[in-house]
Enzyme design. Structure first.
Site, PDB file in Angstrom:
ATOM      1  N   ASP A  20     -79.534  27.488 -47.090  1.00 40.71           N
ATOM      2  CA  ASP A  20     -78.397  28.021 -47.564  1.00 40.71           C
ATOM      3  C   ASP A  20     -79.469  28.910 -48.679  1.00 40.71           C
ATOM      4  O   ASP A  20     -80.626  28.522 -49.012  1.00 40.71           O
ATOM      5  CB  ASP A  20     -77.283  27.614 -48.187  1.00 40.71           C
ATOM      6  CG  ASP A  20     -78.287  25.743 -48.511  1.00 40.71           C
ATOM      7  OD1 ASP A  20     -79.043  25.792 -49.182  1.00 40.71           O
ATOM      8  OD2 ASP A  20     -77.666  25.127 -48.459  1.00 40.71           O
ATOM      9  N   ASN A  24     -68.799  15.076 -52.292  1.00 42.63           N
ATOM     10  CA  ASN A  24     -68.095  15.447 -51.505  1.00 42.63           C
ATOM     11  C   ASN A  24     -67.737  15.921 -49.955  1.00 42.63           C
ATOM     12  O   ASN A  24     -66.894  16.276 -49.218  1.00 42.63           O
ATOM     13  CB  ASN A  24     -66.955  16.949 -52.206  1.00 42.63           C
ATOM     14  CG  ASN A  24     -67.700  18.251 -51.567  1.00 42.63           C
ATOM     15  OD1 ASN A  24     -69.061  18.245 -50.689  1.00 42.63           O
ATOM     16  ND2 ASN A  24     -67.657  19.581 -52.292  1.00 42.63           N
ATOM     17  N   HIS A  71     -70.272  17.611 -48.342  1.00 43.78           N
ATOM     18  CA  HIS A  71     -70.569  18.417 -48.201  1.00 43.78           C
ATOM     19  C   HIS A  71     -72.142  18.964 -47.071  1.00 43.78           C
ATOM     20  O   HIS A  71     -73.201  18.187 -47.801  1.00 43.78           O
ATOM     21  CB  HIS A  71     -70.386  19.539 -49.408  1.00 43.78           C
ATOM     22  CG  HIS A  71     -71.103  20.020 -50.051  1.00 43.78           C
ATOM     23  ND1 HIS A  71     -71.119  20.417 -51.240  1.00 43.78           N
ATOM     24  CD2 HIS A  71     -72.460  20.132 -50.316  1.00 43.78           C
ATOM     25  CE1 HIS A  71     -72.119  20.235 -51.922  1.00 43.78           C
ATOM     26  NE2 HIS A  71     -73.241  20.114 -51.404  1.00 43.78           N
ATOM     27  N   GLU A  84     -68.368  22.789 -47.552  1.00 45.87           N
ATOM     28  CA  GLU A  84     -67.403  22.410 -48.150  1.00 45.87           C
ATOM     29  C   GLU A  84     -65.809  21.736 -47.209  1.00 45.87           C
ATOM     30  O   GLU A  84     -66.077  21.972 -46.473  1.00 45.87           O
ATOM     31  CB  GLU A  84     -66.857  23.497 -49.653  1.00 45.87           C
ATOM     32  CG  GLU A  84     -68.267  24.276 -50.092  1.00 45.87           C
ATOM     33  CD  GLU A  84     -68.647  23.215 -51.110  1.00 45.87           C
ATOM     34  OE1 GLU A  84     -67.981  22.129 -51.244  1.00 45.87           O
ATOM     35  OE2 GLU A  84     -69.266  23.156 -52.492  1.00 45.87           O
TER      36      GLU A  84
END
Length: 233
Positions: free
Chosen positions: A62, A128, A130, A135
């Protein structure tokens, strides 16, 4: 899913390096790489080793939208400083966060992934759940796309920026479907703040609410965790 418990991030980096070294000895040519603090000890092992990566290709997960490779907070800059400047690869691909046409850039990145199938994919995991910047809610068959970062991810990234308003809110990220195409996946996690995500990834249901749970359907995943990250298993 194989779980390897280590004392700390330094030992975890050594274990991950051993996997990469063995993979290269068995013909691996393409590494999928991650950024952030988690893989730094792995990159230290790689740069201090006598391994030659000049015939290897790397494809990164990313990049922040709006940051170019010369920006010191960009993931291209991170990879150059942590690894590529010391151990050059034949090719090292990172998404273009400043592309004039981001959608076209995403399609081009998918074409790169088709051309260079990943032999070993390195992953971290967000609090979380990811992976990459996929996400909660991201589809398990997703390809490279522009994603909106959640508030928790933005808050977690604030420590890297001088001002809160400088933290990017979007990123270009390889999709979960693309990640799952990696022949071997090595996920690293250290610290108590990753314990809930690790528990959900390994023992919880497969759900897009916790993107990393998609790894349950992959048949060659190695999870390297310290005791704190594995404390809720």
């Amino acid at each position: 899913m194989e779980i390897i418990r280590v004392k700390n991030a330094e030992e975890g980096g050594k274990k991950a390096f051993e996997i990469i070294k063995k993979g290269m000895e068995n013909g691996a040519k393409v590494l999928g790489l991650a950024t952030g603090s988690t893989p730094i000890t792995l990159y230290k092992e790689m740069t201090s080793s006598d391994l030659d990566f000049s015939d290897m290709t790397s494809v990164n997960l990313d990049e922040y939208v709006g940051l170019g490779g010369s920006d010191d907070q960009s993931y291209r800059h991170f990879m150059n400083s942590q690894l590529f400047d010391k151990k050059p690869f034949k090719e090292s691909y990172v998404p273009d966060g400043k592309a004039a046409d981001l959608e076209a850039a995403c399609q081009e990145y998918d074409e790169i992934l088709e051309q260079y199938p990943i032999d070993i994919q390195i992953l971290g995991i967000g609090q979380n759940g990811h992976i990459g910047f996929n996400e909660p809610g991201a589809p398990f068959d997703g390809t490279t796309s522009v994603v909106d970062l959640t508030e928790s991810t933005i808050n977690a990234n604030k420590r890297f920026f001088e001002k809160a308003e400088d933290v990017p809110t979007k990123a270009v990220s390889m999709g979960i479907g693309s990640i799952l195409k990696g022949k071997e996946i090595v996920l690293l996690a250290y610290g108590e703040n990753k314990a809930d995500a690790i528990k959900g990834m390994i023992q919880g249901p497969m759900t897009t609410d916790l993107p990393a749970s998609a790894l349950q359907e992959h048949d060659n995943v190695i999870v390297i965790i310290d005791d704190a990250a594995g404390s809720k298993l």
